[in-house]
Each structure stands twice: as C-alpha cells, then as structure tokens.
Design a protein around this motif. Structure first.
Motif, PDB file in Angstrom:
ATOM      1  N   ALA A 115       3.915  -7.789  -7.993  1.00 62.07           N
ATOM      2  CA  ALA A 115       3.533  -6.534  -7.346  1.00 62.07           C
ATOM      3  C   ALA A 115       3.029  -6.819  -5.944  1.00 62.07           C
ATOM      4  N   ILE A 116       3.622  -6.126  -4.951  1.00 65.50           N
ATOM      5  CA  ILE A 116       3.116  -6.202  -3.584  1.00 65.50           C
ATOM      6  C   ILE A 116       2.238  -4.977  -3.385  1.00 65.50           C
ATOM      7  N   ILE A 117       0.965  -5.207  -3.143  1.00 69.58           N
ATOM      8  CA  ILE A 117       0.004  -4.095  -3.105  1.00 69.58           C
ATOM      9  C   ILE A 117      -0.840  -4.151  -1.827  1.00 69.58           C
ATOM     10  N   LYS A 177       2.339 -11.300   4.173  1.00 65.76           N
ATOM     11  CA  LYS A 177       2.642 -10.316   5.205  1.00 65.76           C
ATOM     12  C   LYS A 177       3.934  -9.627   4.805  1.00 65.76           C
ATOM     13  N   GLY A 178       3.998  -8.298   4.974  1.00 60.89           N
ATOM     14  CA  GLY A 178       5.210  -7.620   4.535  1.00 60.89           C
ATOM     15  C   GLY A 178       5.564  -6.439   5.400  1.00 60.89           C
ATOM     16  N   ARG A 179       6.767  -5.950   5.190  1.00 63.58           N
ATOM     17  CA  ARG A 179       7.221  -4.715   5.831  1.00 63.58           C
ATOM     18  C   ARG A 179       8.206  -4.031   4.904  1.00 63.58           C
ATOM     19  N   GLY A 180       8.171  -2.721   4.909  1.00 66.01           N
ATOM     20  CA  GLY A 180       9.067  -1.940   4.072  1.00 66.01           C
ATOM     21  C   GLY A 180       9.976  -1.086   4.933  1.00 66.01           C
ATOM     22  N   ARG A 181      10.277   0.095   4.448  1.00 65.68           N
ATOM     23  CA  ARG A 181      11.239   0.962   5.144  1.00 65.68           C
ATOM     24  C   ARG A 181      10.762   1.417   6.506  1.00 65.68           C
ATOM     25  N   GLN A 182       9.417   1.513   6.654  1.00 63.13           N
ATOM     26  CA  GLN A 182       8.886   1.999   7.942  1.00 63.13           C
ATOM     27  C   GLN A 182       8.814   0.886   8.977  1.00 63.13           C
ATOM     28  N   LYS A 183       9.193  -0.328   8.574  1.00 58.60           N
ATOM     29  CA  LYS A 183       9.240  -1.472   9.498  1.00 58.60           C
ATOM     30  C   LYS A 183       7.888  -1.712  10.146  1.00 58.60           C
ATOM     31  N   PRO A 194      -0.630  -6.821   6.475  1.00 59.34           N
ATOM     32  CA  PRO A 194      -1.192  -7.653   5.413  1.00 59.34           C
ATOM     33  C   PRO A 194      -1.039  -6.982   4.051  1.00 59.34           C
ATOM     34  N   LYS A 195      -0.567  -7.743   3.097  1.00 60.75           N
ATOM     35  CA  LYS A 195      -0.401  -7.255   1.718  1.00 60.75           C
ATOM     36  C   LYS A 195      -0.879  -8.358   0.779  1.00 60.75           C
ATOM     37  N   VAL A 196      -1.039  -8.006  -0.484  1.00 65.74           N
ATOM     38  CA  VAL A 196      -1.320  -9.022  -1.503  1.00 65.74           C
ATOM     39  C   VAL A 196      -0.169  -9.032  -2.498  1.00 65.74           C
ATOM     40  N   GLU A 221       0.757   7.731  -0.342  1.00 69.25           N
ATOM     41  CA  GLU A 221       1.114   7.491   1.060  1.00 69.25           C
ATOM     42  C   GLU A 221       2.155   6.378   1.142  1.00 69.25           C
ATOM     43  N   VAL A 222       2.894   6.339   2.256  1.00 70.07           N
ATOM     44  CA  VAL A 222       3.833   5.233   2.447  1.00 70.07           C
ATOM     45  C   VAL A 222       3.060   3.926   2.459  1.00 70.07           C
ATOM     46  N   GLY A 223       3.711   2.881   1.960  1.00 70.07           N
ATOM     47  CA  GLY A 223       3.072   1.563   1.942  1.00 70.07           C
ATOM     48  C   GLY A 223       2.282   1.277   0.683  1.00 70.07           C
ATOM     49  N   ASP A 224       2.440   2.112  -0.339  1.00 68.47           N
ATOM     50  CA  ASP A 224       1.714   1.893  -1.599  1.00 68.47           C
ATOM     51  C   ASP A 224       2.113   0.589  -2.280  1.00 68.47           C
ATOM     52  N   GLY A 225       3.331   0.118  -1.988  1.00 75.92           N
ATOM     53  CA  GLY A 225       3.730  -1.175  -2.541  1.00 75.92           C
ATOM     54  C   GLY A 225       4.978  -1.107  -3.381  1.00 75.92           C
ATOM     55  N   LYS A 226       5.310  -2.228  -3.987  1.00 73.38           N
ATOM     56  CA  LYS A 226       6.534  -2.322  -4.761  1.00 73.38           C
ATOM     57  C   LYS A 226       6.334  -3.344  -5.863  1.00 73.38           C
ATOM     58  N   ILE A 227       7.040  -3.138  -6.970  1.00 78.64           N
ATOM     59  CA  ILE A 227       6.932  -4.063  -8.103  1.00 78.64           C
ATOM     60  C   ILE A 227       8.326  -4.590  -8.434  1.00 78.64           C
ATOM     61  N   PHE A 228       8.438  -5.893  -8.498  1.00 78.20           N
ATOM     62  CA  PHE A 228       9.688  -6.546  -8.888  1.00 78.20           C
ATOM     63  C   PHE A 228       9.464  -7.190 -10.254  1.00 78.20           C
ATOM     64  N   VAL A 229      10.456  -7.096 -11.125  1.00 77.21           N
ATOM     65  CA  VAL A 229      10.322  -7.634 -12.483  1.00 77.21           C
ATOM     66  C   VAL A 229      11.413  -8.682 -12.701  1.00 77.21           C
TER      67      VAL A 229
HETATM   68  N1  LIG Z   1      13.130  -4.659  -0.583  1.00 78.30           N
HETATM   69  C1  LIG Z   1      12.036  -5.412  -0.454  1.00 78.30           C
HETATM   70  N2  LIG Z   1      12.122  -6.740  -0.544  1.00 78.30           N
HETATM   71  C2  LIG Z   1      11.029  -7.517  -0.437  1.00 78.30           C
HETATM   72  N3  LIG Z   1       9.795  -7.047  -0.232  1.00 78.30           N
HETATM   73  C3  LIG Z   1       9.665  -5.705  -0.141  1.00 78.30           C
HETATM   74  C4  LIG Z   1      10.775  -4.826  -0.251  1.00 78.30           C
HETATM   75  N4  LIG Z   1      10.315  -3.568  -0.130  1.00 78.30           N
HETATM   76  C5  LIG Z   1       8.996  -3.653   0.042  1.00 78.30           C
HETATM   77  N5  LIG Z   1       8.591  -4.939   0.049  1.00 78.30           N
HETATM   78  C6  LIG Z   1       7.235  -5.443   0.178  1.00 78.30           C
HETATM   79  O1  LIG Z   1       6.365  -4.434  -0.292  1.00 78.30           O
HETATM   80  C7  LIG Z   1       5.463  -4.046   0.719  1.00 78.30           C
HETATM   81  C8  LIG Z   1       5.160  -2.575   0.589  1.00 78.30           C
HETATM   82  O2  LIG Z   1       6.369  -1.864   0.704  1.00 78.30           O
HETATM   83  P1  LIG Z   1       6.321  -0.289   0.864  1.00 78.30           P
HETATM   84  O3  LIG Z   1       5.393   0.277  -0.151  1.00 78.30           O
HETATM   85  O4  LIG Z   1       6.057   0.067   2.288  1.00 78.30           O
HETATM   86  O5  LIG Z   1       7.831   0.042   0.445  1.00 78.30           O
HETATM   87  P2  LIG Z   1       8.803   1.156   1.028  1.00 78.30           P
HETATM   88  O6  LIG Z   1      10.137   0.882   0.410  1.00 78.30           O
HETATM   89  O7  LIG Z   1       8.701   1.184   2.523  1.00 78.30           O
HETATM   90  O8  LIG Z   1       8.232   2.497   0.372  1.00 78.30           O
HETATM   91  P3  LIG Z   1       7.358   3.663   1.106  1.00 78.30           P
HETATM   92  O9  LIG Z   1       8.361   4.534   1.795  1.00 78.30           O
HETATM   93  O10 LIG Z   1       6.634   4.335  -0.025  1.00 78.30           O
HETATM   94  O11 LIG Z   1       6.417   2.993   2.077  1.00 78.30           O
HETATM   95  C9  LIG Z   1       6.154  -4.451   2.028  1.00 78.30           C
HETATM   96  O12 LIG Z   1       5.206  -4.656   3.064  1.00 78.30           O
HETATM   97  C10 LIG Z   1       6.840  -5.737   1.614  1.00 78.30           C
HETATM   98  O13 LIG Z   1       5.896  -6.803   1.582  1.00 78.30           O
END
Ligand SMILES: Nc1ncnc2c1ncn2[C@@H]1O[C@H](COP(=O)(O)OP(=O)(O)OP(=O)(O)O)[C@@H](O)[C@H]1O
Ligand SMILES: [Mg+2]
Length: 112
Positions: free
Chosen positions: A6-8, A34-40, A57-59, A85-93
C-alpha cells in the motif's frame, strides 16, 4: 499467501498500524518513498512564480498475509487512509511463493 503493498500518505501510517494491530495483523514493513500518480506530483504557487513538485513523499507499507486475510487487510487500509481527495494512495496485491521464519526455519503460512 499475498503481499499487500500500500502506498499511503505518510501522516496515515500510525493510524493504519493501529487499525491493523486491532485486527491481529502486527507484522509489516514501512518504507519512506517518493511517488507520483495521475496528477504528476503537485503544482504550487509561490512568490517567485509557479513551480511543480514532481515527486511527493509517501509511505510504502508491505504486509504479507494468508490468502483468506487479504480482503480484511485491504479493507482496513482503505477505510483508514481514504479522505476522498486525490493522492489517497494505491494498493497492489502480489502472490507470495513462500515465507521463511529465520529463527525456526518454519515455512509458509505458519511463518507469516
Ligand atoms: N501505476 C502506479 N505504479 C506505481 N506506483 C503508483 C501508481 N499509481 C500510484 N502510485 C503510487 O501511489 C501514490 C499515490 O497515488 P495516487 O493516490 O495519487 O494515485 P492516482 O492514480 O493519481 O489516483 P488519484 O486520482 O486518486 O490521486 C503515488 O505517489 C505513487 O507512489
Ligand atoms: Mg493522484
């Protein structure tokens, strides 16, 4: 077994730890990443002008559990970290092949 990754948001780590502890899941690994999602990243406005922070910064939380417990853990994490809100995170299984408890050499589910 499954690995739940989980990236949180960093500020949610302690609340997740408490929620999982309460459900009987005490073992986990947390890494500052450190991470980035759709909002770059995030666009900021400052006196000197607009600029963009490309990574936030993420955990990363890693938890390996029995297959039957995976949904419970995923639900507990989502319920704890979700703000809407955007940036809530993502879970990979991921599937996990085997686990070894080094002290005893136990293998598989009993070693989790
Ligand atoms: N496809 C991906 N692959 C690897 N890491 C990812 C991916 N999507 C998100 N992450 C990681 O998860 C973090 C949080 O992502 P985030 O919640 O912003 O996802 P999102 O797809 O942009 O959804 P939202 O639109 O709700 O923000 C990112 O900063 C990154 O570290
Ligand atoms: Mg995002």
């Amino acid at each position: 077994m499954k690995k739940i990754e989980a990236i949180i948001r960093p500020e949610k780590l302690n609340a997740v730890r408490v929620a999982l502890d309460q459900k009987g899941f005490s073992s986990m690994t947390a890494t500052e990443v450190k991470g980035r999602g759709r909002q770059k990243g995030i666009a900021l406005q400052w006196r000197a002008g607009d600029y963009r922070v490309e990574f936030l910064p993420k955990v990363k939380l890693e938890i390996v559990v029995d297959d039957k417990d995976a949904e419970t853990v995923i639900d507990a994490i989502c319920d704890t970290v979700q703000t809407g809100e955007v940036g809530d995170g993502k879970i990979f299984v991921y599937p996990v092949e085997d686990v070894v408890r080094v002290r005893t050499k136990e293998r598989g589910c009993t070693a989790v």
